[in-house]
Design an enzyme around this catalytic site. Structure first.
Site, short mmCIF file in Angstrom:
data_model
loop_
_atom_site.label_atom_id
_atom_site.label_comp_id
_atom_site.label_asym_id
_atom_site.label_seq_id
_atom_site.Cartn_x
_atom_site.Cartn_y
_atom_site.Cartn_z
N CYS A 195 -5.20 -6.76 2.93
CA CYS A 195 -3.85 -7.47 3.13
C CYS A 195 -3.21 -6.26 3.87
O CYS A 195 -3.67 -5.35 4.41
CB CYS A 195 -3.20 -7.73 1.58
SG CYS A 195 -3.09 -6.36 0.45
N ASN A 245 -2.60 -3.03 1.19
CA ASN A 245 -3.60 -2.59 0.13
C ASN A 245 -3.02 -2.08 -1.31
O ASN A 245 -3.64 -1.25 -1.99
CB ASN A 245 -4.37 -1.76 0.85
CG ASN A 245 -5.83 -1.37 0.02
OD1 ASN A 245 -6.27 -0.30 -0.03
ND2 ASN A 245 -6.23 -2.44 -0.51
N CYS A 282 -1.02 -4.74 -3.15
CA CYS A 282 -0.79 -5.83 -3.87
C CYS A 282 -1.84 -7.00 -4.00
O CYS A 282 -2.60 -7.13 -5.33
CB CYS A 282 0.46 -6.72 -3.58
SG CYS A 282 2.26 -5.89 -3.43
N ARG A 283 -2.25 -7.74 -3.06
CA ARG A 283 -3.04 -8.73 -3.14
C ARG A 283 -4.70 -8.15 -2.96
O ARG A 283 -5.56 -8.47 -3.84
CB ARG A 283 -3.14 -9.78 -1.93
CG ARG A 283 -1.66 -10.40 -2.22
CD ARG A 283 -1.05 -11.32 -0.87
NE ARG A 283 -1.04 -10.30 0.24
CZ ARG A 283 -0.58 -10.79 1.58
NH1 ARG A 283 -0.64 -11.92 1.90
NH2 ARG A 283 -0.19 -9.65 2.48
N SER A 284 -5.13 -7.43 -1.96
CA SER A 284 -6.56 -6.88 -1.90
C SER A 284 -6.96 -5.92 -2.94
O SER A 284 -8.07 -6.18 -3.49
CB SER A 284 -6.53 -6.47 -0.37
OG SER A 284 -5.82 -5.17 -0.20
N ASP A 330 1.90 -13.07 0.20
CA ASP A 330 2.32 -11.61 -0.15
C ASP A 330 3.49 -11.80 -1.24
O ASP A 330 4.44 -12.28 -1.36
CB ASP A 330 3.06 -11.27 1.06
CG ASP A 330 3.53 -9.57 1.01
OD1 ASP A 330 3.26 -9.18 -0.37
OD2 ASP A 330 3.85 -8.76 1.85
C1 WE7 Z 1 5.06 -4.54 2.14
C2 WE7 Z 1 4.67 -5.57 1.77
C3 WE7 Z 1 3.52 -5.37 0.78
C4 WE7 Z 1 6.00 -6.30 3.21
N1 WE7 Z 1 3.04 -4.04 0.42
N2 WE7 Z 1 4.79 -3.13 1.82
CL1 WE7 Z 1 7.96 -1.91 4.08
C5 WE7 Z 1 6.37 -2.25 4.76
C6 WE7 Z 1 6.37 -2.20 6.03
C7 WE7 Z 1 5.08 -2.19 6.91
C8 WE7 Z 1 3.92 -2.09 5.97
C9 WE7 Z 1 3.88 -1.94 4.60
CL2 WE7 Z 1 2.76 -2.23 3.69
C10 WE7 Z 1 5.44 -2.02 4.07
C11 WE7 Z 1 5.49 -2.32 2.63
C12 WE7 Z 1 3.83 -3.19 1.04
N3 WE7 Z 1 2.91 -6.53 0.14
N4 WE7 Z 1 5.05 -6.65 2.07
N5 WE7 Z 1 6.23 -5.06 2.98
C13 WE7 Z 1 6.70 -7.26 3.94
C14 WE7 Z 1 6.94 -8.63 3.33
C15 WE7 Z 1 7.73 -9.37 3.89
C16 WE7 Z 1 8.41 -9.27 5.09
C17 WE7 Z 1 8.30 -7.91 5.88
C18 WE7 Z 1 7.40 -6.71 4.87
C19 WE7 Z 1 7.33 -5.65 5.54
#
Ligand code: WE7
Length: 158
Positions: free
Chosen positions: A13, A16, A18-20, A130
């Protein structure tokens, strides 16, 4: 790295966390309960490099604990080698899928079948959304989708 003759799956995902990790832990539990875990290499990874080394989200851990499942996974990013060593790379939404397909093209002789985990859902919910900005209920829904899909995927590969 998958040994010869072993089956392999990498769940992916965005981050890595939440979902995966839920999908990975659910699949490992199912394979363990079915007595086939030794035949599998099971891991999970992120398309982004945002959370490398992080534990899964507390809400995801709480959801897994509630269902009697543990994980010690730490977030990692998908690498080029993953496209060579894994038979299956199963992801959660269209954004993951297009990113992984783009990266697969950059790896010569890539082996992995890149698919949506939701393509295995008997209830035909193709996208595992997500839950990052969601509630405990959204994590529970992710868990239930992972259970249905992992069960079908394991049956297909037994
Ligand atoms: C998430 C995420 C998720 C969103 N886990 N993050 Cl702040 C951000 C920016 C780039 C990569 C990641 Cl992983 C993250 C933190 C971690 N499941 N979902 N961000 C998400 C959801 C909806 C709209 C925009 C984002 C960045």
């Amino acid at each position: 790295m998958a040994g010869s003759g072993s089956k392999s799956v990498l769940f992916v995902c965005l981050g890595n966390i939440c979902r995966s990790p839920i999908a990975e832990a659910v699949f490992r539990k199912m394979a363990t309960d079915a007595g086939v875990v030794d035949q599998w290499v099971i891991d999970s990874g992120a398309t982004s490099d945002w959370n490398i080394g992080s534990s899964p989200d507390d809400r995801g851990l709480a959801c897994l604990t509630k269902h009697g499942i543990e994980t010690s996974h730490r977030a990692r990013q998908v690498t080029k080698d993953d496209f060579l060593s894994f038979a299956y790379i199963l992801c959660m939404d269209e954004s993951n899928l297009s990113e992984l397909e783009r990266r697969a093209k950059q790896v010569k002789n890539h082996q992995a079948k890149v698919e949506l985990l939701g393509s295995y859902d008997p209830q035909k919910q193709r996208i595992i959304k997500d839950p990052y900005y969601g509630s405990a209920e959204d994590f529970e829904k992710v868990y239930e989708q992972c259970v249905r899909c992992c069960k079908a995927f394991l049956e297909n590969n037994s």
